[in-house]
Design an enzyme around this catalytic site. Sequence first.
Site, short mmCIF file in Angstrom:
data_model
loop_
_atom_site.label_atom_id
_atom_site.label_comp_id
_atom_site.label_asym_id
_atom_site.label_seq_id
_atom_site.Cartn_x
_atom_site.Cartn_y
_atom_site.Cartn_z
N GLU A 1 0.83 -1.11 0.01
CA GLU A 1 -0.05 -0.02 0.05
C GLU A 1 0.88 1.47 -0.10
O GLU A 1 1.79 1.35 0.74
CB GLU A 1 -0.98 0.13 1.27
CG GLU A 1 -1.81 1.34 1.42
CD GLU A 1 -2.52 1.60 2.65
OE1 GLU A 1 -3.54 1.02 2.82
OE2 GLU A 1 -2.17 2.28 3.33
N LYS B 1 7.96 3.79 1.77
CA LYS B 1 9.54 3.76 2.24
C LYS B 1 9.89 2.35 1.49
O LYS B 1 9.88 1.49 1.95
CB LYS B 1 9.53 3.48 3.75
CG LYS B 1 9.39 4.73 4.58
CD LYS B 1 9.37 4.62 6.00
CE LYS B 1 9.15 6.05 6.76
NZ LYS B 1 8.82 5.49 8.20
P1 FAD Z 1 -17.94 -0.67 6.24
O1 FAD Z 1 -17.66 -2.10 5.79
O2 FAD Z 1 -19.10 0.27 5.78
O3 FAD Z 1 -18.11 -0.98 7.84
C1 FAD Z 1 -17.96 0.30 8.82
C2 FAD Z 1 -18.90 -0.20 9.93
O4 FAD Z 1 -20.27 -0.41 9.55
C3 FAD Z 1 -18.38 -1.59 10.55
O5 FAD Z 1 -18.39 -1.42 12.04
C4 FAD Z 1 -19.45 -2.67 10.22
O6 FAD Z 1 -19.64 -3.64 10.87
C5 FAD Z 1 -20.78 -1.64 10.04
N1 FAD Z 1 -21.51 -2.22 8.73
C6 FAD Z 1 -21.15 -2.64 7.76
N2 FAD Z 1 -22.24 -2.71 6.89
C7 FAD Z 1 -23.18 -2.60 7.73
C8 FAD Z 1 -24.61 -2.95 7.54
N3 FAD Z 1 -25.27 -3.38 6.28
N4 FAD Z 1 -25.36 -2.22 8.31
C9 FAD Z 1 -25.06 -1.91 9.75
N5 FAD Z 1 -23.80 -1.80 9.93
C10 FAD Z 1 -22.72 -1.95 8.97
N6 FAD Z 1 -10.05 5.13 4.82
C11 FAD Z 1 -9.74 6.06 3.85
O7 FAD Z 1 -10.23 7.11 3.98
N7 FAD Z 1 -8.97 6.00 2.92
C12 FAD Z 1 -8.30 5.08 2.51
O8 FAD Z 1 -7.54 4.72 1.46
C13 FAD Z 1 -8.46 3.76 3.41
N8 FAD Z 1 -7.77 2.31 3.17
C14 FAD Z 1 -7.97 1.56 3.95
C15 FAD Z 1 -7.37 0.39 3.50
C16 FAD Z 1 -7.63 -0.72 4.34
C17 FAD Z 1 -6.93 -2.16 4.25
C18 FAD Z 1 -8.12 -0.69 5.59
C19 FAD Z 1 -8.79 -1.84 6.58
C20 FAD Z 1 -8.85 0.50 5.74
C21 FAD Z 1 -8.70 1.63 5.30
N9 FAD Z 1 -9.36 3.06 5.35
C22 FAD Z 1 -9.19 3.93 4.62
C23 FAD Z 1 -10.15 2.87 6.62
C24 FAD Z 1 -11.55 2.67 6.36
O9 FAD Z 1 -12.21 3.73 5.67
C25 FAD Z 1 -12.28 2.70 7.69
O10 FAD Z 1 -11.91 1.79 8.53
C26 FAD Z 1 -13.54 2.98 7.83
O11 FAD Z 1 -13.94 3.12 9.46
C27 FAD Z 1 -14.52 1.64 7.71
O12 FAD Z 1 -14.42 1.40 6.18
P2 FAD Z 1 -14.98 -0.12 5.60
O13 FAD Z 1 -15.07 0.25 4.24
O14 FAD Z 1 -14.77 -0.97 6.32
O15 FAD Z 1 -16.72 0.27 6.22
#
Ligand code: FAD
Length: 285
Positions: free
Chosen positions: A15, A272
């Site tokens: 990443e 890095k």
């Molecule tokens: P979701 O899958 O929507 O989940 C968020 C929360 O909602 C969870 O607690 C889940 O249990 C809950 N949830 C999901 N679906 C439902 C539903 N249908 N009903 C009720 N609750 C639900 N952030 C950035 O801004 N830019 C990036 O480039 C970035 N890269 C990332 C890369 C990785 C590998 C990871 C792990 C995280 C990254 N993040 C990034 C952070 C990420 O945006 C946050 O962790 C964010 O809080 C959750 O994103 P998600 O897509 O997992 O959300």
Amino acid sequence: MLQNVFEQKNTLSFEIFPPKKDGEFESAFRVLDSLGNLKPDFISVTYGAGGSRSGKTIEIASYIQNKLKINAMAHITCVGSKKEDILRVSAALREHNVNYVLALRGDRPREMSDEQFDSRDFAHASDMMRFLKENTQLHMAGACYPEKHFEAFSMESDLNHLLKKQEAGAEFLVSQLFFDNDYYYSFLEKADKKGITIPISAGIMPITTANQLGTTVSLSGSSVPKALADLIARYGDSREDMRKAGIDYAIRQIRDLQENGVKHIHIYTMNKPKMAGEIVSAIYR
Ligand code: FAD
């Protein structure tokens, strides 16, 4: 196709984040050239949660895909986004030959207005994934959390939501960084029981300065095992010793994962390449 790559072999991916300033693209490209020499299976590029800097993610992803000829995966977030915004970014990615997205919800940035946040079209990442599946040709991955997402009521509910990503068309998952492999093994077992069958890549972030640990833990919520805390206490004051100890920790973590059957490793490189190179040569020599 990355899906085939995951099926056929162990994968290594990186990443990176796009440069903060326009003047820094040349040095970002040099970073990418060096990372490219390590021949990862793909490189993913982060995305600002509000989407206002999406052009930078696209430009970097395009360089990876078209100049380095390495699979690029652009992160895309939907917090505060309308369907049109997501379609616009998707079309721009396709124009640049970038076919993979890590589809994320993102977290509401402090500067985002209530109006923009309240008018968002997607509440969760899986909602955007269903939309992308229906309206674009993009291949998708999703995020997962070995220690549970911080908002989730329980691991069980988080896994139920993770299953929705698979059902919505996610082809693989990339994990939040973790420092304690036992959490990852336990997570893999629970995900398997839940019926999650797509490949999962283990997110590893080497900690090379004492300050980095504080920021990382507050952003990721990942637990710090005693071995890592001890290492910071011992080497934190010495730049070079800390760097070496942090890289060694990541190498030991990856070796243990591999010994326990984990096939897919995703390194949060923090841009890095030298550090990534040291890890890769220790692991894959
Ligand atoms: P979701 O899958 O929507 O989940 C968020 C929360 O909602 C969870 O607690 C889940 O249990 C809950 N949830 C999901 N679906 C439902 C539903 N249908 N009903 C009720 N609750 C639900 N952030 C950035 O801004 N830019 C990036 O480039 C970035 N890269 C990332 C890369 C990785 C590998 C990871 C792990 C995280 C990254 N993040 C990034 C952070 C990420 O945006 C946050 O962790 C964010 O809080 C959750 O994103 P998600 O897509 O997992 O959300």
